[in-house]
Motif scaffolding. Structure first.
Motif: not given
Length: 352
Positions: A154, A178, A230, A140, A255
């Protein structure tokens, strides 16, 4: 008249041969066709390479891994060397589209880190087909002046707090990653129910999304046109240098830990020229340093890392210790059934 035509044809033949062979006894000009992502190499390097070696580079670009694979597999262009994400390299290996690389042909191969070779071995077990290029994470990028507190999850993309201020990746695999990680699933799941849950979450999120972008997300955040985006880690870190209000974080759920690599096409008929190109671009310290400063992703070239200042190398967002990203996963190649299902679900997410 026939004699005159013969003279003209002979003259044209001579001109053609001169164009092909150049002056005197010089060798014919070599060409290689290179396929890569957009904004993923310093364009000046291509000109420098041709000036130094005489090898002309025909350069082609794609935006996403899926687009790159589609263009490659169409056969419309014969590519000599291709750079892509690990799961696309795996697919090309499975398709027998890549030839083994003779790494003894590289003068500076020792500059590539053991850590990255081990990373590549997760999908290229014998390190035969893939040369590491850059690596990093997906995370992010957020504006500290536009969010109420630094995000760690997230969840910030799905809780509605920043409706209309979110930029998502225009990439099927990354967007599903995600949603899957947020829901507690592996980003490599083949479970249809888990994929459907991720689809439903992304569809529910869609009204809150300002745009689905790739490279442009960085520029939009620098311009403060959104609160959160993102992005890939290199884009995030570079954006932070252009705007001091920006910060980059990998959410706590985990991630994708990715590595992009070069592979040599099975149809390449001049691998020696490709070896020259790859050694020049990836292994030679001065050129790899120049390219790092342009692309600004973690480089596997240890000589380049050693030449950087402490402020740069100590930036763990830019150079994350690979052993510390315990919640991150490397993408694995999906089977055809899962790929088709995810493609169907991605169309549903993107549908107007």
């Amino acid at each position: 008249m026939k004699k005159r035509n013969l003279v003209l044809m002979s003259a044209m033949l001579i001109l053609t041969l001169v164009a092909m062979w150049g002056c005197g006894n010089s060798e014919p000009k070599q060409q290689i066709t290179v396929f890569n992502y957009g904004m993923y190499i310093d364009p000046a390097i291509l000109d420098q390479f041709t000036a130094e070696t005489g090898i002309e580079v025909l350069y082609e670009e794609a935006v996403t891994p899926e687009e790159l694979y589609s263009k490659y597999s169409s056969g419309a262009i014969q590519y000599d060397v291709v750079c892509s994400s690990e799961y696309i390299i795996m697919k090309l290996m499975e398709d027998q589209e890549l030839q083994p690389i003779d790494f003894t042909q590289f003068e500076n191969i020792e500059n590539i880190s053991d850590e990255c070779w081990a990373f590549c071995a997760t999908f290229d077990e014998e390190n035969q087909y893939a040369l590491p290029y850059f690596y990093g994470t997906v995370g992010l990028l957020y504006n500290t002046e536009m969010v109420s507190e630094p995000p760690t999850s997230w969840d910030v993309l799905f809780n509605g707090e920043y409706a209309g201020e979110i930029i998502m990746q225009n990439s099927m695999r990354d967007s599903f990653m995600i949603a899957l990680r947020y829901l507690g699933y592996s980003c490599n799941t083949t479970n249809p129910d888990e994929l459907a849950a991720a689809r439903d979450l992304l569809i529910a999120q869609k009204p809150d999304v300002q745009a689905y972008l790739v490279d442009e997300a960085r520029d939009e955040m620098v311009a403060e046109n959104a609160a959160i985006a993102v992005v890939y880690s290199g884009d995030g870190i570079l954006a932070c240098e252009y705007n001091e209000n920006l910060a980059y974080v990998v959410p706590e759920e985990g991630s994708n830990l990715w590595i992009d690599c070069w592979g040599i096409s099975q149809s390449c008929d001049n691998p020696e020229a490709v070896y020259t190109f790859l050694n020049y671009l990836c292994c030679r310290e001065d050129i790899a340093l120049q390219n790092f400063e342009y692309v600004y992703y973690p480089t596997p070239n240890t000589a380049v890392v050693a030449a950087l200042d402490e402020e740069t190398t100590s930036n763990t967002a830019l150079f994350p210790p690979l052993g510390s990203l315990t919640n991150c996963e490397v993408y694995q190649l999906m089977d055809e059934e899962t790929t088709a299902l995810m493609n169907e679900y991605w169309k549903a997410v993107k549908a107007e």
